[in-house]
Enzyme design. Structure first.
Site, PDB file in Angstrom:
ATOM      1  NE  ARG A 166     -14.101 -20.708   2.830  1.00  8.65           N
ATOM      2  CZ  ARG A 166     -15.174 -20.880   2.031  1.00  8.65           C
ATOM      3  NH1 ARG A 166     -16.004 -19.873   1.809  1.00  8.65           N
ATOM      4  NH2 ARG A 166     -15.405 -22.047   1.469  1.00  8.65           N
ATOM      5  NE  ARG A 167      -5.897 -21.748  -2.423  1.00  9.07           N
ATOM      6  CZ  ARG A 167      -5.476 -22.598  -3.367  1.00  9.07           C
ATOM      7  NH1 ARG A 167      -6.330 -23.461  -3.912  1.00  9.07           N
ATOM      8  NH2 ARG A 167      -4.222 -22.598  -3.767  1.00  9.07           N
ATOM      9  N   GLY A 168      -7.396 -15.801  -0.240  1.00  8.20           N
ATOM     10  CA  GLY A 168      -6.797 -14.488  -0.444  1.00  8.20           C
ATOM     11  C   GLY A 168      -6.747 -14.030  -1.881  1.00  8.20           C
ATOM     12  CB  VAL A 169      -8.096 -15.450  -5.063  1.00  6.69           C
ATOM     13  CG1 VAL A 169      -8.179 -15.003  -6.521  1.00  6.69           C
ATOM     14  CG2 VAL A 169      -7.358 -16.782  -4.969  1.00  6.69           C
ATOM     15  CG  LEU A 170     -12.069 -10.225  -3.607  1.00  7.97           C
ATOM     16  CD1 LEU A 170     -12.257  -9.817  -5.053  1.00  7.97           C
ATOM     17  CD2 LEU A 170     -13.422 -10.359  -2.908  1.00  7.97           C
ATOM     18  CB  SER A 205     -22.889  -9.674  -7.724  1.00  9.45           C
ATOM     19  OG  SER A 205     -21.606 -10.005  -7.216  1.00  9.45           O
ATOM     20  CD  GLU A 206     -22.213 -12.575  -2.854  1.00  8.06           C
ATOM     21  OE1 GLU A 206     -22.618 -13.070  -1.777  1.00  8.06           O
ATOM     22  OE2 GLU A 206     -21.281 -13.048  -3.516  1.00  8.06           O
ATOM     23  CE1 TYR A 215     -15.596  -5.946  -5.193  1.00  5.66           C
ATOM     24  CE2 TYR A 215     -17.938  -6.443  -4.968  1.00  5.66           C
ATOM     25  CZ  TYR A 215     -16.720  -6.652  -5.595  1.00  5.66           C
ATOM     26  OH  TYR A 215     -16.621  -7.566  -6.609  1.00  5.66           O
ATOM     27  CG  PHE A 250     -22.574   2.755 -17.392  1.00  2.00           C
ATOM     28  CD1 PHE A 250     -21.343   2.838 -18.023  1.00  2.00           C
ATOM     29  CD2 PHE A 250     -23.628   3.494 -17.893  1.00  2.00           C
ATOM     30  CE1 PHE A 250     -21.158   3.667 -19.107  1.00  2.00           C
ATOM     31  CE2 PHE A 250     -23.444   4.326 -18.988  1.00  2.00           C
ATOM     32  CZ  PHE A 250     -22.214   4.413 -19.598  1.00  2.00           C
TER      33      PHE A 250
END
Length: 411
Positions: free
Chosen positions: A90-94, A118-119, A123, A411
């Site tokens: 929740r710091r904008g990294v992604l 994975s989740e 995305y 893959f």
């Protein structure tokens, strides 16, 4: 201290990969897996986010060529190794990594990005839509058998060493790619993924086994990789067959391989994962209810260069439609596009000021891109609007494919 996002350096790989393992639960990969993934990592396409000396974010991409409807192989970024440290959520990294990555993919000329999630919920906000599903099957072989087409009994099966059979298996795989949207053409080194067999991951099953199917001329026309997990009850054996791969070039070989797997001595069930949603196995078994088929998302698709992506595939019917596309994360795709395709399926996509006939986001276009998910079904879920009556049916028909898209095991 400000976070530092930078391209991965070779001497940072171990720390970067340690972070990734932590992000996915902290269970370390075995040495063979780690060694293989290090050899496959494209450093120049891998990002790390650093807080001082600590890696707190990772994202990478593999350079793929992806089969699309019509059989073309389209350059595609295979997004991978995405993780954020639990201390830096929740710091904008992604979001910062996805921003940098999609900009780089566009600059590199790849019209499409794909990933397995994975989740899946994560995305969608970056424009990825579910473009392919896979099946898992769990067959009770005491109550279901494989029915076979003519010629099956003429197929010769041989048990072989998986390593020694690798080249033959790869020839079979490569011959199938163009006919199944979503299948990546394997780049050098990727064939090794199907041979990974660490004892820690077998869960009591045998080492990996391989059976090949040969045609009348002795050429390998199919293969299956599997493990057997022996088990015993007070009433006798209760072994299980764990299927990893089954590929074949003709119906007789395909049926022969599945019949073999269903009839292995001392086993009473067959379990297989990552099968195509329209697997012919569904039509080979004597009782489809007894194989307990379960569907789940497999491949998520993101159109990075919308006109290039739509022009790269062919269409199942002539088409002339104006699409109004929403794409907040990659605004260069947003706006109205006129997509035309002739009777031969060849397409052209250009900007237009004409009135929109269909309105949707880039996420829905990604879902429909490989032809397995219809625009009609997305519209029924409220995700596609039809300002011009009739546009939905003809566009959906043109996008639909003859076979379900599929991302194979590995893959």
């Amino acid at each position: 201290m400000a976070l530092d996002t930078r391209v991965l350096q070779a001497d940072e790989w171990d720390v970067w990969y340690d972070h990734l393992e932590l992000a996915f639960g902290g269970v370390p990969e075995t040495l063979p897996e780690r060694t293989l993934y290090r050899s496959l990592t494209e450093l120049e396409r891998s990002l790390g986010v650093w807080d001082g000396e600590t890696c707190v974010g990772s994202a990478g991409a593999f350079s793929f060529r992806l089969s699309v409807p019509g059989g073309a192989l389209v350059p595609a970024a295979g997004v991978t190794m995405v993780g954020v440290a639990p201390t830096h959520r929740r710091r904008g990294v992604l979001t910062s990594m996805m921003r940098r990555q999609l900009d780089d993919i566009r600059e590199g000329g790849e019209p499409v990005a794909v990933l397995t999630a994975s989740e899946p919920e994560i995305y969608g906000r970056f424009g990825y839509g579910t473009g392919a599903y896979s099946l898992a099957v769990d067959a009770d072989t005491t109550r279901v058998r494989v029915t076979v087409p003519p010629g099956t009994d003429q197929v010769r099966l041989r048990l072989v060493d998986p390593e020694k059979a690798l080249a033959d298996c790869e020839r079979v795989y490569a011959a199938l790619v163009a006919g199944r949207p979503g299948m990546p053409a394997r780049q050098p080194g990727w064939e090794r993924l199907g041979l990974l067999d660490p004892e820690a991951r077998r869960e009591g099953a045998s080492p990996l086994k391989c059976v090949v199917a040969e045609g009348a001329d002795g050429e390998v026309v199919g293969y299956a990789r599997y493990r057997v997990k022996p088990d015993w009850e007070t009433t006798g054996s209760d072994g299980k067959v764990q299927v990893q791969d089954v590929d074949a070039l003709d119906p007789a070989a395909y049926a022969a391989l599945w019949r073999y797997l269903f009839e292995i001595d001392l086993t009473w069930s067959v379990r297989a994962y990552a099968r195509p949603a329209d697997d012919p196995l569904l039509h080979l078994v004597s009782d489809v209810r007894r194989i307990r088929a379960r569907q789940r998302d497999a491949l998520h698709v993101r159109l990075v260069d919308l006109p290039a992506a739509l022009e790269a595939r062919t269409y199942g019917a002539a088409l002339d439609v104006v699409l109004e596309v929403e794409d907040a994360f990659c605004p260069w795709n947003a706006g109205r596009w006129r997509l035309t395709a002739g009777a031969d399926g060849a397409a052209r996509c250009v900007r237009t000021g004409e009135a929109a006939e269909l309105a949707l986001s880039v996420r829905e276009l990604g879902s429909a891109y490989l032809g397995g998910i219809t625009l009609t079904s997305l519209a029924a879920a409220g995700r596609v609007r039809e300002p011009a009556p009739g546009a939905l049916a003809r566009t959906s028909r043109a996008f639909a494919g003859d076979v379900a898209p599929w991302l194979p095991h590995g893959f």
